[in-house]
Structure formats: structure tokens, C-alpha cells
Design a protein around this motif. Structure first.
Motif, short mmCIF file in Angstrom:
data_model
loop_
_atom_site.label_atom_id
_atom_site.label_comp_id
_atom_site.label_asym_id
_atom_site.label_seq_id
_atom_site.Cartn_x
_atom_site.Cartn_y
_atom_site.Cartn_z
N UNK A 836 40.77 -26.57 -4.33
CA UNK A 836 41.47 -25.47 -3.68
C UNK A 836 41.70 -25.80 -2.22
N UNK A 837 41.40 -24.84 -1.34
CA UNK A 837 41.58 -25.12 0.09
C UNK A 837 40.26 -25.54 0.74
N UNK A 838 39.31 -25.99 -0.08
CA UNK A 838 38.02 -26.46 0.43
C UNK A 838 37.95 -27.97 0.31
N UNK A 839 37.48 -28.61 1.37
CA UNK A 839 37.33 -30.07 1.41
C UNK A 839 35.86 -30.41 1.59
N UNK A 840 35.38 -31.35 0.79
CA UNK A 840 34.01 -31.86 0.92
C UNK A 840 34.11 -33.37 1.08
N UNK A 841 33.49 -33.93 2.10
CA UNK A 841 33.56 -35.37 2.32
C UNK A 841 32.18 -35.91 2.67
N UNK A 842 32.00 -37.21 2.47
CA UNK A 842 30.69 -37.83 2.69
C UNK A 842 30.86 -39.31 2.97
N UNK A 843 30.00 -39.81 3.84
CA UNK A 843 29.84 -41.25 4.02
C UNK A 843 28.36 -41.50 4.25
N UNK A 844 27.87 -42.65 3.85
CA UNK A 844 26.43 -42.88 3.89
C UNK A 844 26.12 -44.37 3.89
N UNK A 845 24.86 -44.68 4.24
CA UNK A 845 24.30 -46.03 4.15
C UNK A 845 24.99 -47.03 5.07
N UNK A 846 25.45 -46.57 6.23
CA UNK A 846 26.03 -47.47 7.22
C UNK A 846 25.11 -47.52 8.46
#
Length: 894
Positions: A836-846
Motif C-alpha cells: 500500500x502506501x507503507x514502505x519497509x526497508x532494511x540493510x544490515x551486516x555492513x
């Protein structure tokens, strides 16, 4: 009040009366260090109450709070999934509706219970309101007449799209084509999902299957192969229940009476989820052809067992599909004595901009086309101004796949010399196929992948129809062009062939010719084979690319390669002979080239309609969603913010979450937990940012009201703030009349967007910090964002979670804005999921600097995406802002 207008801007600036509103979720995470501090802190902070009792009480409250947050997150995910399904294009049934309603009710009830455990007796009215909403949902489920189909066998004449849950997508599509579009489809029937469940229950097989699957090493392909073989044998040795046997025999007798003679059958899989868009399961299950009726049950069990073939199991694993989510229905169709057969794509499968129709054909049944075992003819048909054949490639079709009804066998025959190099279709037949394909595309509202046969009488018989999965843009699908890395001087090992899936891959060669070669295949290698057989799909999760001597872009392996985004080049002569195991090569599938060594090459629609819309199943979900999805309860300071005002399950989650946060934080104040007091950020002037120091986020303890930036030592917060403050915000973008009207409409129809509804939270942005940790709830403009980050010297522990939702414009503009933000984040290494109009983002292990740079970018985006939803209808302005923001973001981390 007069409207404002910036110098040089022709559009109208946003209306000044619009106010910010706080949306339904605030994620409070990372309290462990804080709790440790409280539980081990100075006893004086809890005086005059008993310190130990406070510890016990707080520990219990925190446990309930964590359970509540987990249930809240799960409930919101389910609601977003329901909303996405309503606006999506994939078919669904009552199984989807029931399972999601059950899961949602369970999680919302847990939230209500956890809140009442936090504050005993204070919110008991929520139970009654929950029960009232649940009764409405239950009644809608009971009103669905076809809520459960207990039939074991269903004739094709009775099948339509509403029976997807019972007969699977493949048979539901054939029923739709036969009964709605009146296309020629073989007679037959479906052995239903209920029959599959009856078979498994009667033989008590499922518990043992579950045990073996749970104990399997999913990373060890040899272990999976062993488990696969064991499970398939269990199914093949099992008995057919008497009631199922009777149902199938009755269906066969009915068909025989209609045709006047017994017919051999094609026994085909039609599992739930098969032939469904981006998870088509192309070629992953078994098909038994030319089956004599005396052997139908053996063939049925072979198809059921193929659910646990190695390729099907690895496909589900790589797609994240649960075993229990794909029960097996089986289609039984009268065999077609085919002169020719093949596959039609209503669009170019490797170029979304090309709307030409592609037809692949060979002599005999289409099996040799879809399994890639023979070179096939290709015809390209243009749509405009009239259907016309604009390109054809006629191959030497050495093999013809034929079935012999009297013998009950099928085999590859040597094609007669005089027709080997002749076209397998006349131009008239090509145009008839194209015309039928366009009818199917129009019916379904999106590109189609169609399997068909030409009978001995010359009739077109449709055997299968499913959504066509298209990958990105590519060059001409047939002709070698300039490679993606045009101008390089590297040695060309192979050239030519057909782009089955575009892209560039580099790795060592590994040739697979026999089944045992599967077990030694190294991760990241380029798979080289003689034939593009579906069985090699089990290696696609490990391969970086695929090269095959035979096969075309219409085969099952090509379909799966495009789904997985694996570059694939088929029809490459002498690939097995010229390439050596272990040598490093670069595959340019789009440029139809294979280079020696590692080469640095550049990487290489219509909106589909919702076919479910208007059906009883769709209407049921739509009606239920009205008790689930809308959010009416927004302002926590309003007199209407109460259990009695909760009209939906979403309202209950909003109320519970708000009150749970309040109960947790008020607990500290009520017991003089001074450590919990937050400080207002002083950055050049007092800011609308409050900071709660969980542990070691300040250089020195602060006794006054404000904390200055130079006293903050939180690594993630300082990185975020550096990006936030780096480039001043230029103010709201100029909006056109439509953008203004969109905002006005939202303001006048949403009661939360009024100047009288204000909250102590609505204008505040909260940081919770320690030296290495950050949790931020931010409200800027008409959107909110949630950020959580842990950044230190150990890369394996580092992560960033970022969520974004909201806006003052209409839904279409809000959706475009989250897509805009998601595309920017993906450029900088974030994994992005949009619902929908919701965004979920992730980055890891850097490593630490990488993570700090990403936090700078999130600080920049938090400020500079304000009110961008208002200009999302203009492609030119979107492109301008995207280029501008990308340039500024690059400058932040250079």
C-alpha cells in the motif's frame, strides 16, 4: 487567508490550514539497556515503594508490552496484505480470506489482553467492542455460500474462477476459457484439493512428510534429493480411498457416455498457487500423458508425488512458499492427437516495451517446446495496424513428440525428412493463434502465456493459460547485437542463440549432463547443459547464469530463470564442447555473447485488471475489509479516542498501541523513575525533537530542560542528524491544481486533519538513544517515519530498519511517493518492501562507515520528502526531483 507563491513558481503552494496528523503505529524498540539501568539503578528513584516489587512489576509489564508489540506488527502486516490483495491482480479464494481473518483476530485479541495485563481492569470495554466487530466478520464468512466445496471430482463444464481454491489455477483458467470465452478446450474433470486432503488423511501421510521436511538440510541438495525420493515413494505406495475411486470412475463413465468411447487422458497438476503470476511453478510438477483409464490412479499418485520432486521443493524454498499452502488438485483431460503444438506469448517476455506476439511451435505435442528438448519454429506477429507476421525463424525440427493411444505410450520420433525444415504452422494458423491469444489477454487484462495444440482436424485446442512473467528490457530477442559492454576487446568464446532471460553473469563453468552432477554444482557457477530441461530448475538458486545448447525462450526453464532473475542464453551450439569446467566466463544473455574471463559489462504496461473483482469471493473480502482496514481513530487527545469509538480492528490496534505506550512511559513517572525523562534538543534554537537517553548516549548527564548536539555521542543519531541538517529544505514543492484539490479533498473528508485535533505526540519527534543505538519516531509534513539502527564496530551486529507511511494527497500520489523513495533506497543497498502506501526497508551486516553513510541518507530523505506526494502526478517533476535528490545524496556519502 491568501495563498502563497514562491518566486519563479507558477503553481500554488500548499494550503496553510492543513495540519499534521499522527498515524496508527509507533514502533518502540530497544528498551533492554534502559530496563537494565532501571532494574539496577539507584533505589532512591523508587522511594518510598519497595524496590524489589517495582522490579517484578516492571519486568512483568515489559514482557506484556513486548508481546503486544509483536502482535501489533503481525496484525498490521495482515491488514496490509488484505488491502494489497483487494487492489492486486492475482486470484484468491476463501482459504486466503479465512486464514487471514483468523490470524488477524488472534493477534488483535492478544493485543487487547496484553493491554489489560498492563493496566488491569482499565480497558475492559475493549473486549466487548472486539466481540461486536468479530461477530460482524463471522456473519460475513457464514453468508458465503461456497465457503467450502466438499466435492472430490468436478466436471470441467462446472469450473470457473470462483473454484480456484478447489481445483487450482490451471483448471480454473481452463474452465474460464471453456465456459466464458467459449474456446476449444479438451473435455475432462478435476480431482479436487479436497480429494488430495482425503487421500492424505486416509493414508495418514502428512505427519511423516512434515517430520522429514523439518529434519532436512535445505542447504544440502543431496539431502533434499534423498528426502524427496522417500516422500514420493510414500505417496506412490499409498492407497486410493474408496469414495475417491468411486468419484473418478463415475466421471470417466460420464465422459465415455458423452463421446461414445473410452479416451486416454492427460493427467496434469493444478496445485494451489500454480500458474499464478510471479510464482508460476512452470514445469515443476509432473504431467502424465496418454494415460489409459486402467492406469489413471497410478498416474494420479505420480502427479501428487511430484509436489515433492527436488525441483518443486527447491522452488518453494527459494520462493518462500510454505508446503501447506500448495495442496494439489489434478486435472484429467482427454488427449489431443496433435499435428503441431507450442506456446504463445502475448508480449515479449524479455522486453516490457515490445507488445509483439511471439509464437513457438513444433511438430507433434507441445511437450518438446515447453521442456526445451527441440529447436522450435518462432513466429512474431505485430498488432498494428492489423495482425501480421513480421518475422519467422524456421528450425530443423529433428524430433517430434507423439503419443500412441493403442499402445498407451508417448515417445520422441524422428521427424520425416520432408517436413523437418518446413514451417510447423501456416500463416493463417499463426494469425488465428494470435487472435485467440489477444482475446485471452483482453479477458484477463494482462499478458498471457498460452499452451496449445493443432488437432488433426486443424482445430486450435487450448491446453493451458497463465499470466506471462516479463523481465526487464533487452535487445532483439533473436539477433546478435552489440554486447552490453560494447567496445570491449575480450575474447568471444560463443555467440548467437536466444535470450531466454536477460542480464549479465560471471562465474566458473559447470557442465551438468547427468542427475549426479546436481550434487557437486558449486554456488555461483554458470550452469551449462545440452537441453533446457525443467529438472535443472533446482539449480537456479545456486547458479549465476545458464547456457543451453537447445531450447528457446518459451520453455519452462526459461520461465523459471526469468522469475528468479537469472541470465539465460539458450540455443547456443557446441556450448558443452567449447566450454570447460572451472574456466571463468562472462555471460551476456541480452547481447547473446559469452566471453572468456571476468568482464565488466553494464547491467542490462498496461495496468492489469483485477479478474476477481465482482465475484462473490472478492465481494466477501471487500465486505470484511470494511470491518478491518479503515482507520478512524487518529488523535489520542480527542474525546472520541475511546474503545466505544473503535469501528474496525485497525482502530482497536491503534487505540491499544497508543495506550500501551502511555502506560509504559507513565509507569516511570508515577514511580519517580527520573532516568526516563527526555530532553528537548537545542540545535541553534529549541527544536521539536525530544531525546531519551537509554544509557550512554550523552557525553555528560543533563540536568536542565535542553540537551545540545555537542553533548550527544550516539553514533547513529549523529549520522542521521548530519544528513538531516546538511542541505536546507527549500520548502514545499509547487503543486498544480489537481495536486491542490487532492490535498483539499483529503483535508475535508478526513476528520483527523483539522486544526482542532492536536496531540502532544503529533508535533514531536522522539529519539531514544545509546552510544550505538537509535530508535526514532518522526513526524514531518503529512507523513511519519520510524527508524531503528544499531551501529558499532562489529558488522555482523549492525542493522538499519526504516519505515515510511502517510501523506496528505490521494492514495495514487501516496503510492507513487513510496515507490519514489523505495527506488532511491534501492540505489543505496536497501532491501525494500512496499505494501500500500507503507514502505519497509532494511540493510544490515555492513561495516560502521557504510551504515553511518546510510543513516545520513535517511536523515536527508526524512526532511526532503516532505509533501512530495503532491507533485507525483507529473512525470517531468518527479524525474527532476529524483535526479536532484540522487545528486545531493551522492554528495553526502562521497
Amino acid at each position: 487567508m491568501a495563498l502563497t507563491q514562491k518566486k519563479g513558481q507558477s503553481a500554488i503552494a500548499p494550503w496553510p490550514f492543513l495540519v499534521w496528523y499522527r498515524v496508527f503505529t509507533e514502533k518502540i524498540m530497544g528498551l533492554r539497556d534502559f530496563i537494565k539501568k532501571i532494574l539496577q539503578g539507584d533505589p532512591q528513584t523508587a522511594e518510598p515503594e519497595d524496590v524489589e516489587q517495582l522490579r517484578v512489576t516492571f519486568r512483568s509489564r515489559y514482557h506484556n508490552f513486548k508481546l503486544l508489540l509483536n502482535a501489533n506488527n503481525r496484525a498490521l502486516e495482515i491488514m496490509a496484505g488484505i488491502e494489497k490483495t483487494l487492489y492486486g491482480t492475482l486470484p484468491f479464494g476463501m482459504m486466503f480470506i479465512r486464514s487471514n481473518c483468523t490470524a488477524l483476530s488472534v493477534n488483535v485479541f492478544r493485543m487487547v489482553k496484553n493491554l489489560n495485563d498492563l493496566a488491569p481492569g482499565k480497558y475492559m470495554a475493549l473486549y466487548a467492542r472486539f466481540d461486536e466487530i468479530q461477530k460482524e466478520i463471522d456473519q460475513l464468512l457464514k453468508n458465503q455460500k461456497s465457503h467450502k466445496d466438499e466435492r472430490l471430482v468436478v466436471d470441467l463444464q462446472e469450473i470457473h474462477s470462483d473454484l480456484t481454491d478447489s481445483v487450482g489455477n490451471k483448471m480454473a483458467h481452463l474452465g474460464q476459457l471453456k465456459n466464458i470465452l467459449n474456446l476449444t478446450v479438451p473435455d475432462g474433470f478435476a480431482i479436487t484439493v479436497r480429494a488430495y486432503q482425503r487421500f492424505m488423511e486416509a493414508n495418514d501421510i502428512q505427519p511423516e512428510i512434515d517430520r522429514r521436511l523439518q529434519s532436512a538440510d535445505t542447504e544440502d541438495i543431496q539431502d533434499l534429493y534423498t528426502v524427496s525420493a522417500e516422500i514420493q515413494q510414500m505417496i506412490i505406495r499409498a492407497n486410493i480411498p474408496d469414495d475417491l475411486a468411486l468419484g473418478v470412475q463415475t466421471a470417466l463413465s460420464t465422459m465415455e457416455k458423452k463421446s461414445g468411447k473410452p479416451a486416454n487422458m492427460a493427467v496434469r497438476s493444478s496445485a494451489i498457487g500454480e500458474d499464478a503470476g510471479e510464482s508460476a511453478f512452470a514445469g515443476q510438477y509432473r504431467t502424465e500423458l496418454n494415460v489409459n483409464q486402467d492406469h489413471l490412479f497410478e498416474a494420479y499418485k505420480e502427479v501428487l508425488a511430484s509436489k515433492y520432486s527436488l525441483q518443486a521443493m527447491t522452488y518453494r524454498l527459494n520462493k518462500g512458499i510454505k508446503d501447506e499452502d500448495v495442496p494439489m488438485s489434478v486435472g484429467c483431460l482427454v488427449m489431443v492427437e496433435a499435428e503441431a503444438g507450442g506456446v504463445t506469448y502475448t508480449r515479449n517476455p524479455v522486453d516490457r516495451t515490445d507488445n509483439s506476439i511471439f509464437i513457438n511451435a513444433a511438430w507433434g505435442l507441445p511437450k518438446s517446446v515447453v521442456d526445451g528438448s527441440v529447436d522450435c519454429d518462432t513466429f512474431v506477429v505485430t498488432r498494428m495496424p492489423n495482425l501480421a507476421v513480421v518475422h519467422e525463424e524456421i528450425k530443423d525440427k529433428k524430433i517430434r513428440y507423439s503419443c500412441y493411444p493403442d499402445e498407451g505410450i508417448c515417445r520422441d520420433d524422428i521427424t520425416e525428412e520432408w517436413i523437418r525444415k518446413s514451417p510447423s504452422l501456416t500463416h493463417e494458423q499463426v494469425l488465428q493463434l494470435a487472435e485467440q491469444a489477444l482475446r485471452m489477454e483482453e479477458h484477463y487484462g494482462l499478458p498471457q502465456d498460452i499452451e496449445w495444440a493443432i488437432s488433426e482436424k486443424g482445430d486450435i485446442v487450448v491446453l493451458q493459460c497463465r499470466p506471462l512473467f516479463q523481465s526487464g528490457q533487452s535487445r532483439d530477442i533473436f539477433q546478435p547485437g552489440s554486447p552490453s559492454g560494447a567496445g570491449n576487446t575480450s575474447e568471444v568464446l560463443l555467440s548467437g542463440g536466444t535470450t531466454a532471460s536477460p542480464g549479465v553473469a560471471m562465474g566458473e563453468v559447470y557442465k551438468v549432463d547427468r542427475g549426479e552432477d546436481l550434487f557437486q554444482f558449486p554456488r555461483g557457477a554458470i550452469l551449462v547443459v545440452r537441453q533446457a530441461l525443467p529438472r535443472w530448475a533446482s539449480l537456479l538458486s545456486r547458479a549465476s547464469g545458464v547456457i543451453s545448447e537447445q531450447g528457446g525462450f518459451a520453455g519452462h526453464l526459461a520461465n523459471v530463470a526469468r522469475e528468479f532473475g537469472i541470465p539465460a542464453l539458450f540455443g547456443v551450439e557446441q556450448a558443452m564442447e567449447k566450454l570447460n569446467n572451472g574456466e571463468i566466463i562472462t555471460l551476456d544473455a541480452g547481447g547473446v555473447m559469452v566471453y572468456k574471463g571476468s568482464i565488466d559489462l553494464a547491467p542490462v504496461s498496461r495496468k492489469p485488471k483485477n479478474l476477481m473483482m465482482g465475484t462473490p469471493v472478492y465481494q466477501t473480502l471487500l465486505d470484511i475489509s470494511r470491518w478491518v482496514v479503515p482507520l478512524n481513530l487518529l488523535d489520542p487527545d480527542s474525546r472520541d479516542f475511546s474503545p466505544s469509538a473503535c469501528k474496525t480492528l485497525h482502530d482497536i490496534t491503534r487505540f491499544v498501541h497508543e495506550k500501551s505506550v502511555s502506560e509504559m512511559f507513565n509507569f516511570g513517572k508515577e514511580h519517580n523513575f527520573l532516568e526516563r525523562s527526555s530532553k528537548q534538543l537545542y540545535y541553534k534554537a529549541p527544536m521539536q525533537w525530544w531525546i531519551l537517553n537509554l544509557d550512554d548516549g550523552f557525553n555528560e548527564e543533563v540536568t536542565g530542560k535542553y540537551v545540545k548536539l555537542d553533548n550527544i555521542v550516539s553514533i547513529p543519531m549523529l549520522a542521521f542528524w548530519e544528513g538531516f541538517a546538511a542541505i536546507p529544505w527549500e520548502g514545499p514543492p509547487a503543486i498544480d491544481g489537481k495536486g491542490l484539490m487532492s490535498v483539499m479533498f483529503q483535508a475535508t473528508t478526513n476528520p483527523a486533519l483539522t486544526t482542532g485535533l492536536r496531540s502532544k505526540y503529533s508535533e514531536r519527534n522522539y529519539f531514544m538513544i545509546s552510544k550505538h543505538y537509535l530508535s526514532l519516531n518522526s513526524r514531518l509534513g503529512f507523513h511519519f517515519s520510524i527508524l531503528e539502527a544499531l551501529v558499532g564496530d562489529r558488522p555482523t551486529e549492525n542493522y538499519i530498519n526504516f519505515q515510511f507511511k502517510g501523506g496528505a494527497a490521494d492514495e495514487n500520489r501516496r503510492l507513487k511517493r513510496v515507490t519514489f523513495i523505495g527506488e532511491l533506497l534501492e540505489l543505496y543497498g536497501f532491501r525494500v518492501d512496499i505494501k500500500g502506501d507503507a514502505l519497509i526497508s532494511r540493510t544490515e551486516n555492513h561495516e560502521k562507515q557504510y551504515m553511518m553513510d546510510r543513516l545520513k541518507l535517511l536523515g536527508y530523505l526524512t526532511l526532503h520528502t516532505r509533501q512530495l506526494d503532491m507533485i507525483m502526478a507529473s512525470r517531468e517533476r518527479v524525474a527532476f526531483h529524483k535526479a536532484k535528490m540522487q545528486k545531493e545524496m551522492d554528495g553526502l556519502i562521497d
